[in-house]
Design an enzyme around this catalytic site. Structure first.
Site, mmCIF file in Angstrom:
data_model
loop_
_atom_site.group_PDB
_atom_site.id
_atom_site.type_symbol
_atom_site.label_atom_id
_atom_site.label_comp_id
_atom_site.label_asym_id
_atom_site.label_seq_id
_atom_site.Cartn_x
_atom_site.Cartn_y
_atom_site.Cartn_z
ATOM 1 N N LYS A 69 0.719 4.367 6.798
ATOM 2 C CA LYS A 69 0.065 5.223 5.804
ATOM 3 C C LYS A 69 0.597 6.651 5.936
ATOM 4 O O LYS A 69 1.301 6.989 6.879
ATOM 5 C CB LYS A 69 -1.456 5.248 5.993
ATOM 6 C CG LYS A 69 -2.135 3.886 6.092
ATOM 7 C CD LYS A 69 -2.108 3.109 4.807
ATOM 8 C CE LYS A 69 -2.788 1.736 5.003
ATOM 9 N NZ LYS A 69 -2.620 0.868 3.815
ATOM 10 N N SER A 89 0.789 -1.233 0.000
ATOM 11 C CA SER A 89 0.000 0.000 0.000
ATOM 12 C C SER A 89 0.819 1.279 0.000
ATOM 13 O O SER A 89 0.307 2.345 -0.309
ATOM 14 C CB SER A 89 -0.950 0.017 1.202
ATOM 15 O OG SER A 89 -0.232 0.171 2.405
#
Length: 205
Positions: free
Chosen positions: A96, A52
């Site tokens: 993230k 990700s």
């Protein structure tokens, strides 16, 4: 009067040995306490477990987390954070990038992230977003809430989706600080290279 010099020397030697043992014991305890403090409160090692954050971070990359980063300052936009959401079953950390800050309104339109109706200027090289998810409608962040995205915008489970949602401050473990191999500071990876107008014109020619 006879004085027992041998006995006096023996006492001195015993005292010296006892003193050395005490110092050695204190040093060992200090090292153990320091190591505990570093792991518990200062730094921690983790591994990237998904795609990700590509191309900034690759699956399998080893990272050092700075766990003290947000004890003295607040998270900032574009920080790469490590968090583990309370009550979730999985045991791994999420990694993230912070996009939206507390009190801001986030929306994704035509592949672009807007903060308070203004498009953001990305600091990392990312693709246009194909699936805005929950952010197709405006999302207003509450106090201590952060909107996060993976740099691999079209292959990331992040705040656009209900299983992640907005990240609360108390769930943040720390700031992704150092990539160990190849060594680099995370905030220096995958930057957007700003090109001056003159350079653009030269490129066209």
């Amino acid at each position: 009067m006879n004085y027992n010099f041998d006995s006096d020397e023996a006492v001195k030697k015993r005292k010296k040995i006892i003193k050395e043992i005490i110092i050695w014991t204190v040093e060992i305890i200090a090292v153990i306490l320091l190591a505990y403090f570093l792991v518990k409160y200062a730094v921690e090692k983790t591994t990237v477990v998904s795609e990700s954050m590509e191309t900034t971070l690759q699956e399998g990359d080893k990272l050092i987390i700075n766990k003290l980063a947000y004890r003295f300052s607040k998270p900032e936009r574009f920080d790469v954070i490590v968090f583990k959401q309370s009550g979730r079953e999985h045991s791994y950390y999420n990694i993230k990038r912070i996009i939206g800050l507390p009190g801001e309104t986030v929306q994704i339109k035509d592949g672009v992230v807007y903060i308070n109706d203004e498009p953001i200027k990305e600091k990392s090289v990312v693709e246009a977003i194909n699936n805005p998810g929950l952010a197709s409608e405006p999302i207003t962040l509450e106090d201590k809430e952060y909107f996060v995205l993976g740099d691999n915008r079209n292959l990331s489970e992040d705040s656009r989706f209900a299983n992640i949602g907005n990240v609360v401050f108390d769930d943040i473990i720390g700031k992704a600080w150092i990539r160990l191999k190849p060594f680099n500071f995370v905030n220096e990876l995958n930057p957007v290279i700003e090109t001056s107008e003159e350079t653009k014109e030269e490129t066209k020619e």
